[in-house]
Design an enzyme around this catalytic site. Structure first.
Site, PDB file in Angstrom:
ATOM      1  N   HIS A 207       1.555   4.214  -2.993  1.00 24.74           N
ATOM      2  CA  HIS A 207       1.542   5.672  -2.829  1.00 24.74           C
ATOM      3  C   HIS A 207       2.818   6.272  -3.422  1.00 24.74           C
ATOM      4  O   HIS A 207       2.769   7.233  -4.191  1.00 24.74           O
ATOM      5  CB  HIS A 207       1.470   6.044  -1.345  1.00 24.74           C
ATOM      6  CG  HIS A 207       0.096   5.965  -0.756  1.00 24.74           C
ATOM      7  ND1 HIS A 207      -1.043   6.384  -1.415  1.00 24.74           N
ATOM      8  CD2 HIS A 207      -0.322   5.540   0.471  1.00 24.74           C
ATOM      9  CE1 HIS A 207      -2.101   6.210  -0.643  1.00 24.74           C
ATOM     10  NE2 HIS A 207      -1.691   5.692   0.512  1.00 24.74           N
TER      11      HIS A 207
ATOM     12  N   HIS B 162      -5.779   6.908  -2.643  1.00 27.78           N
ATOM     13  CA  HIS B 162      -6.762   5.946  -2.167  1.00 27.78           C
ATOM     14  C   HIS B 162      -7.919   5.817  -3.151  1.00 27.78           C
ATOM     15  O   HIS B 162      -8.298   6.790  -3.815  1.00 27.78           O
ATOM     16  CB  HIS B 162      -7.303   6.354  -0.801  1.00 27.78           C
ATOM     17  CG  HIS B 162      -6.265   6.306   0.268  1.00 27.78           C
ATOM     18  ND1 HIS B 162      -6.095   7.311   1.186  1.00 27.78           N
ATOM     19  CD2 HIS B 162      -5.318   5.376   0.563  1.00 27.78           C
ATOM     20  CE1 HIS B 162      -5.105   7.004   2.014  1.00 27.78           C
ATOM     21  NE2 HIS B 162      -4.613   5.835   1.646  1.00 27.78           N
TER      22      HIS B 162
ATOM     23  N   HIS C  73       0.830  -1.207   0.000  1.00 25.71           N
ATOM     24  CA  HIS C  73       0.000   0.000   0.000  1.00 25.71           C
ATOM     25  C   HIS C  73       0.865   1.259   0.000  1.00 25.71           C
ATOM     26  O   HIS C  73       0.665   2.167  -0.828  1.00 25.71           O
ATOM     27  CB  HIS C  73      -0.904  -0.020   1.239  1.00 25.71           C
ATOM     28  CG  HIS C  73      -1.844   1.150   1.356  1.00 25.71           C
ATOM     29  ND1 HIS C  73      -3.187   1.062   1.066  1.00 25.71           N
ATOM     30  CD2 HIS C  73      -1.631   2.438   1.756  1.00 25.71           C
ATOM     31  CE1 HIS C  73      -3.756   2.240   1.279  1.00 25.71           C
ATOM     32  NE2 HIS C  73      -2.824   3.094   1.696  1.00 25.71           N
ATOM     33  N   GLU C  74       1.834   1.328   0.898  1.00 26.30           N
ATOM     34  CA  GLU C  74       2.683   2.518   0.983  1.00 26.30           C
ATOM     35  C   GLU C  74       3.569   2.663  -0.257  1.00 26.30           C
ATOM     36  O   GLU C  74       3.832   3.780  -0.711  1.00 26.30           O
ATOM     37  CB  GLU C  74       3.523   2.498   2.254  1.00 26.30           C
ATOM     38  CG  GLU C  74       2.723   2.495   3.552  1.00 26.30           C
ATOM     39  CD  GLU C  74       1.709   3.621   3.669  1.00 26.30           C
ATOM     40  OE1 GLU C  74       1.882   4.671   3.010  1.00 26.30           O
ATOM     41  OE2 GLU C  74       0.732   3.450   4.413  1.00 26.30           O
TER      42      GLU C  74
ATOM     43  N   TYR D 116     -10.166   1.869   1.522  1.00 28.06           N
ATOM     44  CA  TYR D 116     -10.415   1.733   2.961  1.00 28.06           C
ATOM     45  C   TYR D 116     -11.768   1.059   3.202  1.00 28.06           C
ATOM     46  O   TYR D 116     -12.586   0.943   2.295  1.00 28.06           O
ATOM     47  CB  TYR D 116     -10.374   3.100   3.641  1.00 28.06           C
ATOM     48  CG  TYR D 116      -8.996   3.522   4.096  1.00 28.06           C
ATOM     49  CD1 TYR D 116      -8.785   3.990   5.385  1.00 28.06           C
ATOM     50  CD2 TYR D 116      -7.896   3.456   3.244  1.00 28.06           C
ATOM     51  CE1 TYR D 116      -7.520   4.382   5.816  1.00 28.06           C
ATOM     52  CE2 TYR D 116      -6.641   3.845   3.659  1.00 28.06           C
ATOM     53  CZ  TYR D 116      -6.452   4.304   4.944  1.00 28.06           C
ATOM     54  OH  TYR D 116      -5.188   4.673   5.361  1.00 28.06           O
TER      55      TYR D 116
END
Length: 268
Positions: free
Chosen positions: A173, A179, A169-170, A225
């Protein structure tokens, strides 16, 4: 009697160690059942940043103090890492030495997971590199969006951030992605319940001009999310539309759509 006493002490110590191990395993097992969004929100819930750490938006996206919270740097100025003549995108990384061997292995596995599905190649930092990812255990989990120039921090705290999905996930980014729930076409797929969001956290749900790369909205994205993210009253902050019963925000690793849009962005 002395022998018996020492035997009893040893037995108690061993039993205590087993109990602690059981607790650790149980905690890890529970964490492995959580989605990436849940893990990130839990890790950052009570985050107290140091003076030299950046402000965050969206829960885990680092921005520069003067940055526009509503702008996507990848559409505003470009943020892609540079491609080599061989068609690969080599991104240097440095992993701080405060991680254990096991923790480092989790990070490296996350870095390497990109090479089998894309032209992205994370490689160790070398003298002379002008830009790189500096992976550190700071306060919480966070990353800047896209290539910033120089050494840019990716924080993977030893307290709550070291899972395969959170690493991916990071890194997504850092590669240029925001997101899923902030996508420009979000309102066609997600209804936001603004009244249920923690006061002052509504900016985590602002839409931005994202790089969708012609891919469909993905409820299973590792960047999506979950239903109760940033809820102040245990009521949903998001629900899928038109079918409110659709499962979403449960990803534990990159989806096919995540991989497709990564490859489209970098023309792999």
């Amino acid at each position: 009697m002395l022998v018996f006493s020492w035997s009893l002490v040893v037995l108690l110590l061993v039993s205590s160690s087993w109990a602690e191990a059981d607790v650790a395993v149980t905690e890890e097992d529970r964490s492995s059942e959580l989605s990436v969004g849940e893990l990130l929100e839990r890790a950052n819930r009570h985050r107290t940043p140091d003076f030299d750490e950046p402000p965050l938006i969206g829960g885990d996206i680092a921005i520069k103090p003067e940055g526009d919270r509503n702008a996507d740097p990848c559409t505003a100025r470009g943020c892609k890492w540079l491609k080599n003549t061989d068609g690969k995108v080599y991104i240097p990384y440095y992993i701080a030495n405060h991680y254990s061997t096991r923790e480092r292995d989790i990070i490296v596995r996350g870095l390497q997971s990109f090479s089998s599905v894309s032209c992205i190649r994370f490689r160790p930092y070398q003298n002379g590199d002008r830009e790189w990812l500096s992976i550190e255990s700071r306060n919480g989990c966070y990353s800047y969006v896209g290539r910033q120039g120089g050494g840019q921090t990716v924080s993977l705290s030893r307290q709550g951030c070291l899972y395969h999905g959170t690493v991916q996930h990071e890194l997504l980014h850092a590669l240029g992605f925001n997101h899923e729930q902030t996508r420009s076409d979000r309102d066609n797929h997600i209804k936001v319940h603004w009244n249920n969001i923690i006061d002052g956290m509504d900016y985590n749900f602002y839409k931005i001009d994202t790089l969708n790369q012609g891919t469909a909205y993905d409820y299973n994205s590792v960047m999506q999310y979950e239903r109760y993210a940033f809820s102040k009253n245990n009521l949903p902050t998001m629900e899928p539309i038109p079918n409110s019963n659709v499962s979403f925000g449960k990803a534990t690793q990159m989806s096919k759509n995540d991989i497709d849009r990564l490859n489209r962005l970098y023309q792999c």
